[in-house]
Design an enzyme around this catalytic site. Structure first.
Site, PDB file in Angstrom:
ATOM      1  N   ASP A 293       9.047   4.795   0.644  1.00 35.80           N
ATOM      2  CA  ASP A 293       7.842   5.208   1.349  1.00 35.80           C
ATOM      3  C   ASP A 293       8.054   4.981   2.844  1.00 35.80           C
ATOM      4  O   ASP A 293       8.048   3.847   3.324  1.00 35.80           O
ATOM      5  CB  ASP A 293       6.651   4.390   0.838  1.00 35.80           C
ATOM      6  CG  ASP A 293       5.328   4.789   1.472  1.00 35.80           C
ATOM      7  OD1 ASP A 293       5.340   5.468   2.520  1.00 35.80           O
ATOM      8  OD2 ASP A 293       4.275   4.410   0.927  1.00 35.80           O
TER       9      ASP A 293
ATOM     10  N   TYR B 263       0.834  -1.205   0.000  1.00 34.40           N
ATOM     11  CA  TYR B 263       0.000   0.000   0.000  1.00 34.40           C
ATOM     12  C   TYR B 263       0.868   1.255   0.000  1.00 34.40           C
ATOM     13  O   TYR B 263       1.770   1.395   0.833  1.00 34.40           O
ATOM     14  CB  TYR B 263      -0.901   0.006   1.232  1.00 34.40           C
ATOM     15  CG  TYR B 263      -1.808   1.216   1.318  1.00 34.40           C
ATOM     16  CD1 TYR B 263      -2.887   1.355   0.456  1.00 34.40           C
ATOM     17  CD2 TYR B 263      -1.584   2.205   2.261  1.00 34.40           C
ATOM     18  CE1 TYR B 263      -3.731   2.461   0.530  1.00 34.40           C
ATOM     19  CE2 TYR B 263      -2.418   3.308   2.345  1.00 34.40           C
ATOM     20  CZ  TYR B 263      -3.485   3.427   1.478  1.00 34.40           C
ATOM     21  OH  TYR B 263      -4.309   4.520   1.562  1.00 34.40           O
TER      22      TYR B 263
ATOM     23  N   LYS C 252       1.928  11.018   8.409  1.00 41.72           N
ATOM     24  CA  LYS C 252       1.612  10.475   9.737  1.00 41.72           C
ATOM     25  C   LYS C 252       2.226  11.310  10.862  1.00 41.72           C
ATOM     26  O   LYS C 252       1.779  12.401  11.138  1.00 41.72           O
ATOM     27  CB  LYS C 252       2.061   9.017   9.833  1.00 41.72           C
ATOM     28  CG  LYS C 252       1.500   8.095   8.755  1.00 41.72           C
ATOM     29  CD  LYS C 252       0.054   7.758   8.946  1.00 41.72           C
ATOM     30  CE  LYS C 252      -0.390   6.687   7.981  1.00 41.72           C
ATOM     31  NZ  LYS C 252      -1.825   6.385   8.049  1.00 41.72           N
TER      32      LYS C 252
END
Length: 438
Positions: free
Chosen positions: A246, A146, A273
């Site tokens: 990522d 993801y 985040k």
């Protein structure tokens, strides 16, 4: 006290209201669970209190964005002061410079930063940057990993034995994905050195970037192997492609992120985040030679990138306070709690003969409904029965007073204690010993 999933609960009433004005009754699909979601009222440190007054240990923390839990006093006070001075401006602020300086001080590859508003945006921007830098159209990503809600990044996110092929096929995630998208995404098997190098070299002249996560959440946070990342670094340099790492989730694993902990050397890194301190945020960080694609000073840059709320001072303030609090000692303690949880829950499963396991990386974990060794997407792939097993466990833990994802994922926060983790382990043990209704 009325508790979820009682039909007379306030959560049920709110869900019924939501059904009238929101597709499916909710805006975010990840917090969904049968028969309706729990609605939050407030958060206090490591705990979330729902609208019916039930207090639960929050092992999700808004899917990894609240590393200091809910309403940390230092973050709240700093944000309160900033909101009093203004929440957003057309003009740049000192706060964005300060957060950028803090981020750039954390990893060797971080020489400059470009902010945005989410991890999905960060990945989108990094892919666009790689295409602008190289003049090539295609990206490479690992099967089942993801990288946010973007057509290119979602390719082969949930492929299955029915369509995944021998070498991974490029499968669109949502309905209506144009063939041009899947044509421009090359999918490789995570941690398979030989097969991945062969696939990459077969498309070398068209590849703009290789997009990787060092410990993908959908794969149970299994770590990237040293031979695999060594091959990726070597091949991307040889073919002139950009290596994008990522770190939207894994940046929490070390003060310098997973790249520092595991020795990865990316050209660009996507962040989000925890760098926003609980507020919407995203960023692309990288070496100056790659980040210059965003530089406007000689006219229109190779990649124009802006946004109304990009680098707003509230997010920048919260992010700076959060990262300042997140030192080596805080991360080491959090990672130790992660090890305690994984070891304890696996022991509880073994004691009860529950057919499951917990895997993890740092302070992130995932429960599987099987015991097969996980090294990539296919080895971790769960059958419908195994998926239902985890969902049943999550349902039972919600009633017991613990909040994890129905996929089995969880992310710890610094306010948590060993006693909190032990209570969770005890609850898991009680639930699996009693048996699960699937």
């Amino acid at each position: 006290m009325i508790n979820w999933p009682d039909a007379a609960s306030r959560s049920r009433a709110l869900y019924d209201r939501g059904l009238k004005v929101l597709p499916g009754g909710i805006t975010r699909t990840l917090p969904w669970q049968e028969p309706f979601p729990v609605y939050a009222a407030r958060g206090e440190g490591a705990y979330v209190i729902d609208v019916d007054g039930t207090r639960r240990l929050d092992l999700l923390n808004n899917f990894a964005s609240l590393i200091h839990g809910h309403a940390h006093p230092a973050v709240v006070e700093a944000v309160r002061r900033q909101v009093g001075n203004g929440s957003a401006f057309t003009l740049p602020t000192e706060q964005e410079v300060a957060l950028a300086e803090t981020i750039c001080g954390r990893a060797e590859s971080f020489e400059q930063v470009r902010f945005c508003n989410s991890g999905s945006e960060a990945v989108m921007s990094a892919i666009k940057a790689a295409r602008a830098i190289t003049g090539r159209p295609k990206i490479v990503k690992a099967e089942g990993v993801y990288h946010g809600a973007y057509d290119y990044a979602e390719v082969s996110l949930d492929s299955s034995p029915a369509n995944w092929g021998n070498d991974p096929n490029s499968i669109g995630y949502s309905k209506g994905v144009p063939k041009g998208v899947t044509d421009d995404v090359i999918v490789i098997p995570f941690n398979d050195v030989e097969a991945s190098e062969r696939v990459i070299r077969a498309n070398a002249g068209d590849i703009a970037a290789v997009l990787l996560d060092a410990a993908p959440s959908y794969l149970g946070f299994v770590q990237i192997s040293k031979p695999f990342i060594a091959m990726i670094e070597r091949v991307t340099r040889e073919i002139g492609a950009v290596l994008i790492l990522d770190e939207v989730i894994t940046f929490r694993s070390h003060t310098g992120g997973a790249q520092t902990l595991l020795g990865v050397n990316p050209d660009l890194t996507t962040l989000a985040k925890i760098i926003g301190g609980g507020f919407p945020v995203g960023a692309v960080a990288g070496r100056r030679e790659f980040m210059r694609i965003y530089d406007h000073r000689e006219g229109k840059p190779g990649l124009p990138w802006s946004g109304t709320f990009t680098a707003n001072p509230v997010t920048m303030t919260a992010g700076k306070v959060t990262l300042d609090l997140l030192d080596h000692a805080a991360i080491d303690r959090l990672n130790q709690l992660g090890d305690r949880l994984i070891d304890g829950v696996n022991a509880a499963f073994a004691k009860s003969s529950f057919p499951g396991q917990v895997t993890g990386f740092g302070s992130s974990f995932m429960i599987f409904g099987h015991t097969r060794s996980v090294s990539d997407y296919r080895s971790g792939y769960s059958t419908p029965e195994e998926t239902r097993r985890v969902a049943a466990l999550q349902h039972a833990l919600t009633i017991e007073g613990f909040h994890i994802a129905r996929t089995g994922k969880g992310f710890l926060s610094t306010p948590m204690t060993e006693a909190d983790i032990d209570r969770f382990i005890d609850a898991v043990s009680r639930v699996v010993d009693a048996g699960l209704e699937m």
